[in-house]
Design a protein around this motif. Sequence first.
Motif, PDB file in Angstrom:
ATOM      1  N   LEU A 146       0.838  -1.193   0.000  1.00  0.00           N
ATOM      2  CA  LEU A 146       0.000   0.000   0.000  1.00  0.00           C
ATOM      3  C   LEU A 146       0.873   1.242   0.000  1.00  0.00           C
ATOM      4  N   SER A 147       0.388   2.286  -0.642  1.00  0.00           N
ATOM      5  CA  SER A 147       1.080   3.572  -0.593  1.00  0.00           C
ATOM      6  C   SER A 147       0.938   4.173   0.798  1.00  0.00           C
ATOM      7  N   GLY A 148       1.735   5.186   1.088  1.00  0.00           N
ATOM      8  CA  GLY A 148       1.624   5.858   2.367  1.00  0.00           C
ATOM      9  C   GLY A 148       0.240   6.416   2.608  1.00  0.00           C
ATOM     10  N   ARG A 149      -0.347   7.004   1.573  1.00  0.00           N
ATOM     11  CA  ARG A 149      -1.696   7.568   1.705  1.00  0.00           C
ATOM     12  C   ARG A 149      -2.711   6.482   2.021  1.00  0.00           C
ATOM     13  N   GLN A 150      -2.586   5.339   1.358  1.00  0.00           N
ATOM     14  CA  GLN A 150      -3.501   4.234   1.642  1.00  0.00           C
ATOM     15  C   GLN A 150      -3.308   3.701   3.056  1.00  0.00           C
ATOM     16  N   MET A 151      -2.061   3.598   3.497  1.00  0.00           N
ATOM     17  CA  MET A 151      -1.781   3.115   4.844  1.00  0.00           C
ATOM     18  C   MET A 151      -2.439   4.004   5.891  1.00  0.00           C
ATOM     19  N   ILE A 152      -2.291   5.308   5.736  1.00  0.00           N
ATOM     20  CA  ILE A 152      -2.901   6.250   6.683  1.00  0.00           C
ATOM     21  C   ILE A 152      -4.412   6.122   6.662  1.00  0.00           C
ATOM     22  N   ARG A 153      -4.989   6.006   5.469  1.00  0.00           N
ATOM     23  CA  ARG A 153      -6.444   5.920   5.352  1.00  0.00           C
ATOM     24  C   ARG A 153      -6.978   4.679   6.059  1.00  0.00           C
ATOM     25  N   VAL A 154      -6.328   3.539   5.859  1.00  0.00           N
ATOM     26  CA  VAL A 154      -6.777   2.314   6.515  1.00  0.00           C
ATOM     27  C   VAL A 154      -6.612   2.416   8.024  1.00  0.00           C
ATOM     28  N   LEU A 155      -5.462   2.919   8.472  1.00  0.00           N
ATOM     29  CA  LEU A 155      -5.235   3.043   9.918  1.00  0.00           C
ATOM     30  C   LEU A 155      -6.306   3.923  10.568  1.00  0.00           C
ATOM     31  N   LYS A 156      -6.595   5.053   9.975  1.00  0.00           N
ATOM     32  CA  LYS A 156      -7.620   5.945  10.525  1.00  0.00           C
ATOM     33  C   LYS A 156      -8.968   5.244  10.621  1.00  0.00           C
ATOM     34  N   SER A 157      -9.317   4.466   9.588  1.00  0.00           N
ATOM     35  CA  SER A 157     -10.621   3.817   9.559  1.00  0.00           C
ATOM     36  C   SER A 157     -10.766   2.752  10.635  1.00  0.00           C
ATOM     37  N   LEU A 158      -9.645   2.244  11.155  1.00  0.00           N
ATOM     38  CA  LEU A 158      -9.688   1.165  12.134  1.00  0.00           C
ATOM     39  C   LEU A 158      -9.585   1.666  13.577  1.00  0.00           C
ATOM     40  N   LEU A 159      -9.377   2.948  13.773  1.00  0.00           N
ATOM     41  CA  LEU A 159      -9.309   3.504  15.122  1.00  0.00           C
ATOM     42  C   LEU A 159     -10.714   3.824  15.637  1.00  0.00           C
ATOM     43  N   PRO A 160     -10.904   3.800  16.955  1.00  0.00           N
ATOM     44  CA  PRO A 160     -12.207   4.168  17.504  1.00  0.00           C
ATOM     45  C   PRO A 160     -12.601   5.582  17.100  1.00  0.00           C
ATOM     46  N   ARG A 161     -13.860   5.796  16.934  1.00  0.00           N
ATOM     47  CA  ARG A 161     -14.341   7.117  16.547  1.00  0.00           C
ATOM     48  C   ARG A 161     -14.232   8.108  17.701  1.00  0.00           C
ATOM     49  N   GLY A 162     -14.076   9.376  17.341  1.00  0.00           N
ATOM     50  CA  GLY A 162     -14.120  10.426  18.345  1.00  0.00           C
ATOM     51  C   GLY A 162     -12.769  10.945  18.776  1.00  0.00           C
ATOM     52  N   GLY A 163     -11.698  10.271  18.403  1.00  0.00           N
ATOM     53  CA  GLY A 163     -10.373  10.726  18.804  1.00  0.00           C
ATOM     54  C   GLY A 163      -9.862  11.827  17.888  1.00  0.00           C
ATOM     55  N   LYS A 164      -8.931  12.604  18.409  1.00  0.00           N
ATOM     56  CA  LYS A 164      -8.313  13.674  17.632  1.00  0.00           C
ATOM     57  C   LYS A 164      -7.010  13.158  17.041  1.00  0.00           C
ATOM     58  N   ILE A 165      -6.818  13.359  15.747  1.00  0.00           N
ATOM     59  CA  ILE A 165      -5.651  12.838  15.034  1.00  0.00           C
ATOM     60  C   ILE A 165      -4.734  13.985  14.632  1.00  0.00           C
ATOM     61  N   SER A 166      -3.430  13.787  14.832  1.00  0.00           N
ATOM     62  CA  SER A 166      -2.429  14.770  14.425  1.00  0.00           C
ATOM     63  C   SER A 166      -1.134  14.031  14.104  1.00  0.00           C
ATOM     64  N   GLY A 167      -0.136  14.768  13.679  1.00  0.00           N
ATOM     65  CA  GLY A 167       1.193  14.213  13.495  1.00  0.00           C
ATOM     66  C   GLY A 167       1.274  13.035  12.556  1.00  0.00           C
ATOM     67  N   GLU A 168       0.567  13.072  11.432  1.00  0.00           N
ATOM     68  CA  GLU A 168       0.573  11.953  10.495  1.00  0.00           C
ATOM     69  C   GLU A 168       1.921  11.847   9.767  1.00  0.00           C
ATOM     70  N   GLN A 169       2.387  10.624   9.566  1.00  0.00           N
ATOM     71  CA  GLN A 169       3.560  10.378   8.737  1.00  0.00           C
ATOM     72  C   GLN A 169       3.376   9.024   8.064  1.00  0.00           C
ATOM     73  N   SER A 170       3.867   8.917   6.838  1.00  0.00           N
ATOM     74  CA  SER A 170       3.660   7.660   6.117  1.00  0.00           C
ATOM     75  C   SER A 170       4.628   7.539   4.957  1.00  0.00           C
ATOM     76  N   GLN A 171       4.772   6.318   4.494  1.00  0.00           N
ATOM     77  CA  GLN A 171       5.462   5.992   3.258  1.00  0.00           C
ATOM     78  C   GLN A 171       4.930   4.632   2.831  1.00  0.00           C
ATOM     79  N   GLU A 172       5.408   4.091   1.719  1.00  0.00           N
ATOM     80  CA  GLU A 172       4.906   2.814   1.260  1.00  0.00           C
ATOM     81  C   GLU A 172       5.046   1.748   2.343  1.00  0.00           C
ATOM     82  N   GLY A 173       3.932   1.138   2.723  1.00  0.00           N
ATOM     83  CA  GLY A 173       3.944   0.074   3.715  1.00  0.00           C
ATOM     84  C   GLY A 173       4.039   0.522   5.152  1.00  0.00           C
ATOM     85  N   TYR A 174       4.008   1.825   5.409  1.00  0.00           N
ATOM     86  CA  TYR A 174       4.181   2.320   6.783  1.00  0.00           C
ATOM     87  C   TYR A 174       3.311   3.545   7.017  1.00  0.00           C
TER      88      TYR A 174
END
Length: 204
Positions: free
Chosen positions: A61-89
């Motif tokens: 997965l690309s970095g953008r895809q990795m971030i998107r999947v990770l966000k979708s699997l976290l509980p709702r209602g939390g505040k997200i910041s400090g995103e970083q990603s690359q292919e597979g991470y």
Amino acid sequence: MNTNTSARRRPGRRVAVAAGLVLALGLGAAAQASAAAPRTAGGKTGASAPSTAVSDPGGPLSGRQMIRVLKSLLPRGGKISGEQSQEGYAALVWDDGHGQSMIGVNAQHDMGDVLEGRMGCEGEYIECQALTLADGTQVKRAKRASEKGGSAVVWLVDTLHPDGRRVIVQEVNSSAEGGPVTRPKPPLTLDRLQTIALDSRWAG
């Protein structure tokens, strides 16, 4: 669920690489470190827990895809910041209202030979449990002290599928593993981390 469990009361800063990767590292560094790790005897036992893994994985997965999947699997209602990603991470800072936690995921392919015999609980852990699911996926659930010093703790789930696909998810009770503690313990349970790690979307 039958398990092979090994626990240590005194957490150490050096652990077997099969426990996962430091959240600040990317895919390449983690894979290289895993290849250089010493062999350890991994415990494998039968278990009936289901896995959502697929048998025909796609590409990384690309970095953008990795971030998107990770966000979708976290509980709702939390505040997200400090995103970083690359292919597979991907990693981000998540705050559920009780303090920030850095949460990261690393997805790798073709790791079966590299990690053969290394998915057990050798090393220094606060807690560690190694098991094998009904489909043959090996799972390590562990808690350890931060490898970067300080009083932060890392909770992680490391999974290795029969096709060689590896997914590691880990969290720390800080906004960065080497940073000051921001909450008493990481926010997600090991069960929740395991659900995230076993999600089929990491297969690409």
